[in-house]
Design a protein around this motif. Structure first.
Motif, PDB file in Angstrom:
ATOM      1  N   LEU A  48      18.679  54.660 -11.926  1.00 19.73           N
ATOM      2  CA  LEU A  48      18.964  55.623 -10.870  1.00 19.73           C
ATOM      3  C   LEU A  48      18.861  54.932  -9.522  1.00 19.73           C
ATOM      4  N   GLN A  49      19.769  55.292  -8.633  1.00 17.44           N
ATOM      5  CA  GLN A  49      19.805  54.709  -7.302  1.00 17.44           C
ATOM      6  C   GLN A  49      20.164  55.806  -6.301  1.00 17.44           C
ATOM      7  N   ARG A  50      19.745  55.603  -5.082  1.00 14.88           N
ATOM      8  CA  ARG A  50      20.117  56.508  -3.998  1.00 14.88           C
ATOM      9  C   ARG A  50      20.861  55.672  -2.965  1.00 14.88           C
ATOM     10  N   ALA A  51      22.018  56.159  -2.556  1.00 17.52           N
ATOM     11  CA  ALA A  51      22.824  55.441  -1.572  1.00 17.52           C
ATOM     12  C   ALA A  51      22.849  56.222  -0.269  1.00 17.52           C
ATOM     13  N   ASN A  52      22.507  55.558   0.800  1.00 17.98           N
ATOM     14  CA  ASN A  52      22.689  56.112   2.141  1.00 17.98           C
ATOM     15  C   ASN A  52      24.042  55.616   2.626  1.00 17.98           C
ATOM     16  N   VAL A  54       9.606  55.251  -8.142  1.00 18.72           N
ATOM     17  CA  VAL A  54       9.998  55.879  -6.874  1.00 18.72           C
ATOM     18  C   VAL A  54      11.195  55.094  -6.332  1.00 18.72           C
ATOM     19  N   TYR A  55      11.904  55.681  -5.390  1.00 21.09           N
ATOM     20  CA  TYR A  55      13.009  54.940  -4.773  1.00 21.09           C
ATOM     21  C   TYR A  55      12.433  53.845  -3.891  1.00 21.09           C
ATOM     22  N   LEU A  56      12.811  52.608  -4.185  1.00 24.21           N
ATOM     23  CA  LEU A  56      12.348  51.473  -3.388  1.00 24.21           C
ATOM     24  C   LEU A  56      13.126  51.427  -2.075  1.00 24.21           C
ATOM     25  N   PRO A  57      12.450  51.183  -0.975  1.00 29.66           N
ATOM     26  CA  PRO A  57      13.128  51.178   0.337  1.00 29.66           C
ATOM     27  C   PRO A  57      13.858  49.866   0.629  1.00 29.66           C
ATOM     28  N   TRP A 111      27.507  51.342   2.160  1.00 26.43           N
ATOM     29  CA  TRP A 111      26.394  52.035   1.535  1.00 26.43           C
ATOM     30  C   TRP A 111      25.162  51.146   1.549  1.00 26.43           C
ATOM     31  N   GLN A 112      23.993  51.745   1.610  1.00 28.16           N
ATOM     32  CA  GLN A 112      22.723  51.037   1.460  1.00 28.16           C
ATOM     33  C   GLN A 112      22.042  51.639   0.243  1.00 28.16           C
ATOM     34  N   ILE A 113      21.883  50.816  -0.796  1.00 26.82           N
ATOM     35  CA  ILE A 113      21.379  51.277  -2.089  1.00 26.82           C
ATOM     36  C   ILE A 113      19.872  51.044  -2.210  1.00 26.82           C
ATOM     37  N   SER A 114      19.191  52.060  -2.691  1.00 27.61           N
ATOM     38  CA  SER A 114      17.756  51.965  -2.995  1.00 27.61           C
ATOM     39  C   SER A 114      17.577  52.324  -4.462  1.00 27.61           C
ATOM     40  N   PRO A 115      17.208  51.325  -5.319  1.00 25.74           N
ATOM     41  CA  PRO A 115      17.016  51.620  -6.738  1.00 25.74           C
ATOM     42  C   PRO A 115      15.719  52.390  -6.967  1.00 25.74           C
ATOM     43  N   LYS A 116      15.700  53.152  -8.060  1.00 25.72           N
ATOM     44  CA  LYS A 116      14.511  53.917  -8.396  1.00 25.72           C
ATOM     45  C   LYS A 116      13.780  53.225  -9.546  1.00 25.72           C
ATOM     46  N   VAL A 117      12.578  52.804  -9.266  1.00 26.34           N
ATOM     47  CA  VAL A 117      11.687  52.226 -10.270  1.00 26.34           C
ATOM     48  C   VAL A 117      10.384  52.999 -10.121  1.00 26.34           C
TER      49      VAL A 117
END
Length: 112
Positions: free
Chosen positions: A22-26, A43-46, A35-41
């Motif tokens: 899972l990842q969150r993209a800003n 919690v979402y890593l910054p 896009w700036q991707i933050s993977p979830k391990v």
């Protein structure tokens, strides 16, 4: 900015089990191409790893994703394979955008 939830599903070679990251993209710009991707391990890593959507088919069947310094590129499709003409066209587009297409590795997509 806009936030997009990304579910990257993959299968390791030789394995029949799929895994997801899972990842969150800003989304950074109005064109929705940076896009700036933050993977979830847990919690979402910054990390905010920079990705560029450098090409996307009108029907979303294929896309080219790269990084700003052009050191990495991914050509992706919604189907397990694309025909040779489409792949040649995508590689030519990647070259035109400044990526070294000779380093592209075709990874077979076998999901059985």
């Amino acid at each position: 900015g806009k936030i997009v939830q990304v579910d990257f599903t993959y299968c390791k070679p030789g394995s029949k089990k799929t895994s997801s990251l899972l990842q969150r993209a800003n989304v950074v710009n109005d064109a929705c191409t940076e896009w700036q991707i933050s993977p979830k391990v847990g919690v979402y890593l910054p990390l905010r790893i920079a990705y560029l959507v450098v090409d996307c088919a009108e029907d979303y069947s294929t896309t080219i994703i790269g990084v700003p310094d052009r050191s990495y590129i991914w050509i992706m499709a919604r189907t397990p394979s694309v025909d040779a003409d489409t792949m040649a066209s995508l590689q030519a587009r990647a070259r035109a955008l400044g990526f070294d297409s000779s380093k592209i590795v075709n990874v077979p997509q076998i999901w059985e």
